[in-house]
Design an enzyme around this catalytic site. Structure first.
Site, PDB file in Angstrom:
ATOM      1  N   GLN A  53      -7.614   9.418  -1.530  1.00  0.00           N
ATOM      2  CA  GLN A  53      -8.147   8.146  -2.031  1.00  0.00           C
ATOM      3  C   GLN A  53      -7.650   7.893  -3.454  1.00  0.00           C
ATOM      4  OE1 GLN A  53      -9.874   6.038  -0.093  1.00  0.00           O
ATOM      5  NE2 GLN A  53     -10.100   4.553  -1.730  1.00  0.00           N
TER       6      GLN A  53
ATOM      7  N   LYS B 137     -14.502   5.447   5.839  1.00  0.00           N
ATOM      8  CA  LYS B 137     -13.375   6.009   6.597  1.00  0.00           C
ATOM      9  C   LYS B 137     -13.877   7.127   7.520  1.00  0.00           C
ATOM     10  CE  LYS B 137     -10.022   4.425   3.260  1.00  0.00           C
ATOM     11  NZ  LYS B 137      -9.247   4.608   2.036  1.00  0.00           N
TER      12      LYS B 137
ATOM     13  N   ASP C  53      -1.396   6.238   5.211  1.00  0.00           N
ATOM     14  CA  ASP C  53      -1.473   5.089   4.296  1.00  0.00           C
ATOM     15  C   ASP C  53      -0.149   4.319   4.274  1.00  0.00           C
ATOM     16  OD1 ASP C  53      -3.914   4.710   2.852  1.00  0.00           O
ATOM     17  OD2 ASP C  53      -3.554   6.552   1.724  1.00  0.00           O
TER      18      ASP C  53
HETATM   19  N1  GUN Z   1      -7.571   2.929  -2.826  1.00  0.00           N
HETATM   20  C1  GUN Z   1      -7.740   1.607  -2.584  1.00  0.00           C
HETATM   21  N2  GUN Z   1      -7.161   1.272  -1.408  1.00  0.00           N
HETATM   22  C2  GUN Z   1      -6.636   2.401  -0.908  1.00  0.00           C
HETATM   23  C3  GUN Z   1      -5.929   2.693   0.290  1.00  0.00           C
HETATM   24  O1  GUN Z   1      -5.639   1.828   1.134  1.00  0.00           O
HETATM   25  N3  GUN Z   1      -5.562   3.995   0.450  1.00  0.00           N
HETATM   26  C4  GUN Z   1      -5.813   4.965  -0.471  1.00  0.00           C
HETATM   27  N4  GUN Z   1      -5.385   6.194  -0.228  1.00  0.00           N
HETATM   28  N5  GUN Z   1      -6.476   4.714  -1.586  1.00  0.00           N
HETATM   29  C5  GUN Z   1      -6.888   3.444  -1.797  1.00  0.00           C
END
Ligand code: GUN
Length: 285
Positions: free
Chosen positions: A97, A53, A120
């Site tokens: 996350q 990211k 998200d």
């Molecule tokens: N953990 C696995 N996929 C995601 C996601 O798309 N966003 C976040 N914040 N955590 C994750």
């Protein structure tokens, strides 16, 4: 015949290029999109996602902040950090996350993020907006799937769309996006009777189960489009999806793992961050 491989890596590069071009224009107006990423604990898979990211932010010309917090961080401390980021002018989007350690409530974390910075699209306000089809932020993984379908000319309109998996992150919002595009949508899960039979009806089959090789060729209609959202490791530690490789010979279009949906998910996060920056500065699309 072997299915056309839906190349998420290539499409991602293209979309990130257009995001970078738009970022340059925004910067000329004095606005830099910024993403704050929080990771709590040292889950190795999460660390890789977070690194990817950050890399994507660089590629798109964004400002980014990373907060790597120890596993013992209290919920109060985490919510305190989120409260600061909610009012930080440099931060357009906030992502924590998941999963967080068990002593922290995921729901509390999601609810604490300002809905306008919730890139998200996990906040109940944004989930509700997706349900009614009037949304600012698209849920990243389902949005990535829709871009792949569009790129390869697969239109859900009037088609039988079967989504296997009912998670809040993928299955449920995926079903909504397909429905908004006029698909006839069925959501399957672990208690579905005759799962193979339901899957065989699908013109577009989306697998979001989290089990390696779960979708086998007998579950797929000849000529279907098969989208593999899975990200598993097999016995040899190799990354693989939810769909058995032999499905390639039955489907017309299929996403590979890795290199299909995965790269698109992060690219959609970048798109949401750009959108958040624009919304916060009253800039129209
Ligand atoms: N953990 C696995 N996929 C995601 C996601 O798309 N966003 C976040 N914040 N955590 C994750």
């Amino acid at each position: 015949m072997s299915a056309v491989r839906m190349d998420g890596k290539a499409l991602s590069a293209k979309v990130r290029g257009s995001i970078l071009a738009e970022t340059e224009k925004l910067k000329a107006q004095g606005v830099t999109p910024g993403l704050a990423v929080i990771i709590v604990g040292d889950d190795p898979a999460s660390q890789i996602y977070v690194r990817n990211k950050e890399k994507a932010c660089e590629e798109c010309g964004f400002y980014s902040e990373k907060y790597a917090l120890p596993a013992e961080t209290t919920q109060e401390e985490l919510l305190g950090l989120i409260a600061q980021l909610n009012v930080s002018p440099a931060v357009s989007g906030i992502l924590c996350q998941m999963p967080v350690p068990p002593h922290i409530s995921e729901e509390a974390v999601i609810a604490a993020i300002d809905a306008k910075k919730d890139v998200d699209a996990f906040h109940p306000v944004n989930v509700g907006k997706i349900m009614i089809g009037d949304f600012d932020f698209l849920p990243c993984t389902p949005a990535g799937v829709m871009e792949l379908l569009d790129e390869y000319g697969v239109d859900p309109k009037g088609k039988e769309c079967v989504v296997v998996g009912r998670s809040n992150i993928v299955g449920k919002p995926m079903s909504m996006l397909l429905l908004h595009r006029h698909g006839t949508v069925t959501i399957c899960h672990s208690r579905t009777h005759d799962l193979a039979g339901v899957c065989r009806r699908a013109d577009i089959l989306v697998a979001a189960v989290g089990k390696a090789g779960f979708i086998t060729p007998d579950m797929v209609k000849e000529g279907a489009t098969v989208i593999d959202v899975g990200m598993n490791r097999n016995a040899e530690g190799k990354v693989c999806g939810d769909v058995d490789a032999a499905v390639m010979d039955k489907a017309a279009y299929m996403t590979p793992v890795p290199g299909g949906v995965g790269p698109m998910t992060i690219t959609m996060l970048m798109k949401n961050t750009l959108k958040a920056a624009k919304l916060q500065h009253g800039i129209q699309d």
